[in-house]
Write a protein that holds these residues in place. Structure first.
Motif, PDB file in Angstrom:
ATOM      1  N   GLU A  14       0.851  -1.190   0.000  1.00 20.87           N
ATOM      2  CA  GLU A  14       0.000   0.000   0.000  1.00 20.87           C
ATOM      3  C   GLU A  14       0.889   1.244   0.000  1.00 20.87           C
ATOM      4  OE1 GLU A  14      -3.961  -1.345   2.281  1.00 20.87           O
ATOM      5  OE2 GLU A  14      -2.158  -1.539   3.517  1.00 20.87           O
ATOM      6  N   PRO A  15       0.512   2.282  -0.744  1.00 20.55           N
ATOM      7  CA  PRO A  15       1.379   3.463  -0.878  1.00 20.55           C
ATOM      8  C   PRO A  15       1.684   4.113   0.469  1.00 20.55           C
ATOM      9  CG  PRO A  15      -0.378   3.506  -2.516  1.00 20.55           C
ATOM     10  CD  PRO A  15      -0.706   2.391  -1.563  1.00 20.55           C
ATOM     11  N   GLY A  16       2.888   4.639   0.581  1.00 19.15           N
ATOM     12  CA  GLY A  16       3.283   5.355   1.785  1.00 19.15           C
ATOM     13  C   GLY A  16       3.596   4.433   2.945  1.00 19.15           C
ATOM     14  N   LEU A  17       3.964   5.029   4.055  1.00 15.40           N
ATOM     15  CA  LEU A  17       4.194   4.288   5.286  1.00 15.40           C
ATOM     16  C   LEU A  17       3.035   4.539   6.231  1.00 15.40           C
ATOM     17  CD1 LEU A  17       7.992   4.910   6.003  1.00 15.40           C
ATOM     18  CD2 LEU A  17       6.926   2.955   4.870  1.00 15.40           C
ATOM     19  N   ARG A  18       2.703   3.508   7.011  1.00 17.15           N
ATOM     20  CA  ARG A  18       1.634   3.677   7.992  1.00 17.15           C
ATOM     21  C   ARG A  18       2.108   4.586   9.128  1.00 17.15           C
ATOM     22  NH1 ARG A  18       0.541   1.738   4.151  1.00 17.15           N
ATOM     23  NH2 ARG A  18      -0.022   3.927   3.969  1.00 17.15           N
ATOM     24  N   ILE A  19       3.329   4.357   9.579  1.00 18.21           N
ATOM     25  CA  ILE A  19       3.946   5.217  10.591  1.00 18.21           C
ATOM     26  C   ILE A  19       5.402   5.417  10.201  1.00 18.21           C
ATOM     27  CG2 ILE A  19       4.654   5.426  13.015  1.00 18.21           C
ATOM     28  CD1 ILE A  19       2.192   3.877  13.803  1.00 18.21           C
ATOM     29  N   THR A  20       5.853   6.661  10.168  1.00 17.35           N
ATOM     30  CA  THR A  20       7.249   6.954   9.859  1.00 17.35           C
ATOM     31  C   THR A  20       8.040   7.087  11.158  1.00 17.35           C
ATOM     32  OG1 THR A  20       6.975   9.363   9.902  1.00 17.35           O
ATOM     33  CG2 THR A  20       6.488   8.236   7.815  1.00 17.35           C
ATOM     34  N   ALA A  21       9.358   6.967  11.029  1.00 13.96           N
ATOM     35  CA  ALA A  21      10.213   7.146  12.197  1.00 13.96           C
ATOM     36  C   ALA A  21      10.075   8.550  12.768  1.00 13.96           C
ATOM     37  CB  ALA A  21      11.667   6.851  11.822  1.00 13.96           C
ATOM     38  N   ALA A  22       9.974   9.541  11.880  1.00 21.68           N
ATOM     39  CA  ALA A  22       9.826  10.924  12.347  1.00 21.68           C
ATOM     40  C   ALA A  22       8.516  11.107  13.110  1.00 21.68           C
ATOM     41  CB  ALA A  22       9.886  11.873  11.161  1.00 21.68           C
ATOM     42  N   GLN A  23       7.450  10.502  12.610  1.00 23.93           N
ATOM     43  CA  GLN A  23       6.159  10.586  13.275  1.00 23.93           C
ATOM     44  C   GLN A  23       6.229   9.980  14.669  1.00 23.93           C
ATOM     45  OE1 GLN A  23       3.137   8.500  11.120  1.00 23.93           O
ATOM     46  NE2 GLN A  23       1.479   9.050  12.522  1.00 23.93           N
ATOM     47  N   ALA A  24       6.972   8.865  14.802  1.00 22.36           N
ATOM     48  CA  ALA A  24       7.094   8.181  16.083  1.00 22.36           C
ATOM     49  C   ALA A  24       8.118   8.835  16.998  1.00 22.36           C
ATOM     50  CB  ALA A  24       7.465   6.722  15.857  1.00 22.36           C
ATOM     51  N   GLY A  25       8.942   9.743  16.444  1.00 23.62           N
ATOM     52  CA  GLY A  25       9.941  10.414  17.250  1.00 23.62           C
ATOM     53  C   GLY A  25      11.124   9.539  17.607  1.00 23.62           C
ATOM     54  N   VAL A  26      11.460   8.575  16.724  1.00 21.69           N
ATOM     55  CA  VAL A  26      12.584   7.671  16.951  1.00 21.69           C
ATOM     56  C   VAL A  26      13.389   7.552  15.667  1.00 21.69           C
ATOM     57  CG1 VAL A  26      11.373   6.364  18.733  1.00 21.69           C
ATOM     58  CG2 VAL A  26      11.202   5.637  16.339  1.00 21.69           C
ATOM     59  N   ALA A  27      14.580   6.956  15.771  1.00 26.85           N
ATOM     60  CA  ALA A  27      15.417   6.789  14.582  1.00 26.85           C
ATOM     61  C   ALA A  27      14.876   5.713  13.656  1.00 26.85           C
ATOM     62  CB  ALA A  27      16.846   6.471  15.002  1.00 26.85           C
ATOM     63  N   GLY A  28      14.191   4.720  14.219  1.00 25.85           N
ATOM     64  CA  GLY A  28      13.588   3.640  13.448  1.00 25.85           C
ATOM     65  C   GLY A  28      12.648   2.863  14.333  1.00 25.85           C
ATOM     66  N   THR A  29      11.688   2.162  13.738  1.00 28.00           N
ATOM     67  CA  THR A  29      10.690   1.434  14.506  1.00 28.00           C
ATOM     68  C   THR A  29      10.742  -0.063  14.212  1.00 28.00           C
ATOM     69  OG1 THR A  29       8.870   1.400  12.892  1.00 28.00           O
ATOM     70  CG2 THR A  29       9.145   3.416  14.174  1.00 28.00           C
ATOM     71  N   THR A  30      10.206  -0.841  15.140  1.00 28.12           N
ATOM     72  CA  THR A  30       9.883  -2.229  14.834  1.00 28.12           C
ATOM     73  C   THR A  30       8.514  -2.236  14.157  1.00 28.12           C
ATOM     74  OG1 THR A  30       8.770  -2.587  16.955  1.00 28.12           O
ATOM     75  CG2 THR A  30      11.145  -3.035  16.849  1.00 28.12           C
ATOM     76  N   THR A  31       8.017  -3.413  13.812  1.00 30.41           N
ATOM     77  CA  THR A  31       6.690  -3.523  13.226  1.00 30.41           C
ATOM     78  C   THR A  31       5.629  -3.415  14.313  1.00 30.41           C
ATOM     79  OG1 THR A  31       7.577  -4.942  11.512  1.00 30.41           O
ATOM     80  CG2 THR A  31       5.201  -4.930  11.744  1.00 30.41           C
ATOM     81  N   THR A  87      -2.491   8.009  14.107  1.00 28.89           N
ATOM     82  CA  THR A  87      -2.172   9.166  14.933  1.00 28.89           C
ATOM     83  C   THR A  87      -1.491   8.679  16.211  1.00 28.89           C
ATOM     84  OG1 THR A  87      -4.078  10.404  14.105  1.00 28.89           O
ATOM     85  CG2 THR A  87      -3.092  11.152  16.183  1.00 28.89           C
ATOM     86  N   MET A  88      -0.326   9.214  16.497  1.00 29.69           N
ATOM     87  CA  MET A  88       0.413   8.787  17.675  1.00 29.69           C
ATOM     88  C   MET A  88      -0.339   9.131  18.960  1.00 29.69           C
ATOM     89  SD  MET A  88       3.197   7.233  16.728  1.00 29.69           S
ATOM     90  CE  MET A  88       3.953   7.163  18.351  1.00 29.69           C
ATOM     91  N   ASP A  89      -0.366   8.166  19.898  1.00 25.18           N
ATOM     92  CA  ASP A  89      -0.831   8.461  21.249  1.00 25.18           C
ATOM     93  C   ASP A  89       0.245   9.272  21.965  1.00 25.18           C
ATOM     94  OD1 ASP A  89      -3.296   7.015  21.174  1.00 25.18           O
ATOM     95  OD2 ASP A  89      -2.195   5.141  21.493  1.00 25.18           O
ATOM     96  N   ALA A  90      -0.183  10.124  22.863  1.00 28.93           N
ATOM     97  CA  ALA A  90       0.786  10.906  23.632  1.00 28.93           C
ATOM     98  C   ALA A  90       1.571  10.006  24.578  1.00 28.93           C
ATOM     99  CB  ALA A  90       0.064  11.992  24.425  1.00 28.93           C
ATOM    100  N   GLY A  91       2.848  10.317  24.767  1.00 29.61           N
ATOM    101  CA  GLY A  91       3.637   9.637  25.768  1.00 29.61           C
ATOM    102  C   GLY A  91       4.152   8.278  25.360  1.00 29.61           C
ATOM    103  N   VAL A  92       4.625   7.538  26.365  1.00 24.32           N
ATOM    104  CA  VAL A  92       5.252   6.233  26.197  1.00 24.32           C
ATOM    105  C   VAL A  92       4.485   5.212  27.020  1.00 24.32           C
ATOM    106  CG1 VAL A  92       7.366   4.895  26.600  1.00 24.32           C
ATOM    107  CG2 VAL A  92       7.515   7.257  25.779  1.00 24.32           C
ATOM    108  N   ARG A  93       4.258   4.015  26.452  1.00 21.48           N
ATOM    109  CA  ARG A  93       3.537   2.973  27.179  1.00 21.48           C
ATOM    110  C   ARG A  93       4.463   2.293  28.200  1.00 21.48           C
ATOM    111  NH1 ARG A  93       1.058   5.588  24.493  1.00 21.48           N
ATOM    112  NH2 ARG A  93       0.881   6.442  26.569  1.00 21.48           N
ATOM    113  N   ILE A  94       5.618   1.821  27.732  1.00 22.34           N
ATOM    114  CA  ILE A  94       6.603   1.151  28.581  1.00 22.34           C
ATOM    115  C   ILE A  94       7.988   1.607  28.127  1.00 22.34           C
ATOM    116  CG2 ILE A  94       7.585  -1.070  29.308  1.00 22.34           C
ATOM    117  CD1 ILE A  94       4.900  -2.374  28.616  1.00 22.34           C
ATOM    118  N   GLY A  95       8.869   1.868  29.100  1.00 18.72           N
ATOM    119  CA  GLY A  95      10.223   2.237  28.749  1.00 18.72           C
ATOM    120  C   GLY A  95      10.572   3.650  29.171  1.00 18.72           C
TER     121      GLY A  95
END
Length: 300
Positions: free
Chosen positions: A137-154, A194-202
């Protein structure tokens, strides 16, 4: 339980391993040679679905090959025959890194399946009606920039009253990397998140600071949400307990307050509920010699 390059297939019963109060280790069920690869080839990141006849189809990452399929010989989900390689039809504008197709996660959608996977530092998706050919599917569902990290897991997806919530962690390439946060995002269609605010664990979480990587999350019958994730000691986290696979449960899907070390070997878990209600956890696992594979644990 395998498929040689010549097409010969065989089924091998898993070995029975250790038992704890909450799980039984049924041993390794797939190895690289089952996919016609050398014993040192990395395989893992199992994900899957229950088929209409009760059998389980797994999708497994195979190094330099992408994703392959394996189907259980019966509804117990403990013996598997490798079926063959999946085909990814890339979206040219999106797929700038080729087809790494790492850490697949599949979910049911009307008429087929959607697979989330790692792509260009973020989370991409592809759909299939036959479980063999997958169209990106075109585009990314979540980008690293959107998540505020250098890279994400699935991401691992659960349903909510308003749609869906996806849980994922920052990508941690080596044990020497800093601690990674487990985050979440919501969507009404599994395409726009849409990113949830904050961090769940970590690091940054309000209550549970553990280095939480490669999570799998599922909704329980009582509406709570349970996350399983790998913990390793890492800089940036105040956690100083033993490493291993942990589980934590949240009432609202956002706040996780306590966790338990499961004792289950290996990581990259994926839980599938059989038609009889039994929960099976498939994981990436290496044997004593370091040979990669897929392990099966039955949860209680």
């Amino acid at each position: 339980m395998g498929c040689s390059p010549g097409g010969e297939t065989s089924a091998v019963a898993p070995t029975t391993g250790s038992t704890s109060g909450s799980w039984t280790d049924l041993g390794r069920i797939l190895s690289p040679t089952d996919f016609g690869q050398s014993a040192s080839t990395i395989i893992g990141d199992p994900t899957g679905v229950v088929l209409p006849d009760g059998r389980i189809r797994l999708f497994v990452y195979v190094q330099n090959q992408g994703v392959w399929r394996a189907v259980s010989t019966d509804a117990t989900g403990t013996r598997f025959t490798v079926e063959g390689r999946c085909t990814l039809i890339p979206d040219a504008a999106t797929n700038t890194m080729g087809t790494p197709w790492g850490e697949p996660r599949v979910v049911n959608i009307p008429g087929g399946l959607r697979m989330f996977y790692m792509q260009d530092g973020g989370i991409a998706s592809a759909t299939s009606t036959d479980h063999v050919a997958w169209r990106q599917e075109p585009g990314l569902r979540i980008t690293a920039a959107q998540a505020g990290v250098a890279g994400t897991t699935t991401g691992s997806v659960v349903t909510t009253a308003a749609g869906y919530r996806m849980y994922f962690s920052a990508l941690r390439n080596t044990p020497a990397d800093p601690a990674t946060p487990l985050k979440s995002a919501t969507s009404s269609d599994m395409l726009h998140w849409t990113m949830d605010a904050g961090v769940r664990i970590g690091p940054g979480a309000p209550t549970l600071d553990q280095n939480a990587t490669d999570p799998f999350v599922m909704r329980n019958a009582d509406g709570t949400v349970t996350a399983w994730y790998l913990v390793q000691l890492a800089a940036g986290s105040s956690f100083s307990g033993p490493g291993g696979l942990y589980e934590a449960t949240s009432v609202d899907g956002l706040t996780f307050t306590t966790s338990t070390r499961t004792g289950i070997p290996s990581g990259n878990p994926n839980v599938i509920v059989r038609t009889d209600g039994v929960r099976l956890m498939y994981l990436s696992a290496s044997d004593a010699s370091g040979t990669p594979g897929v392990r099966l644990v039955q949860l209680r």
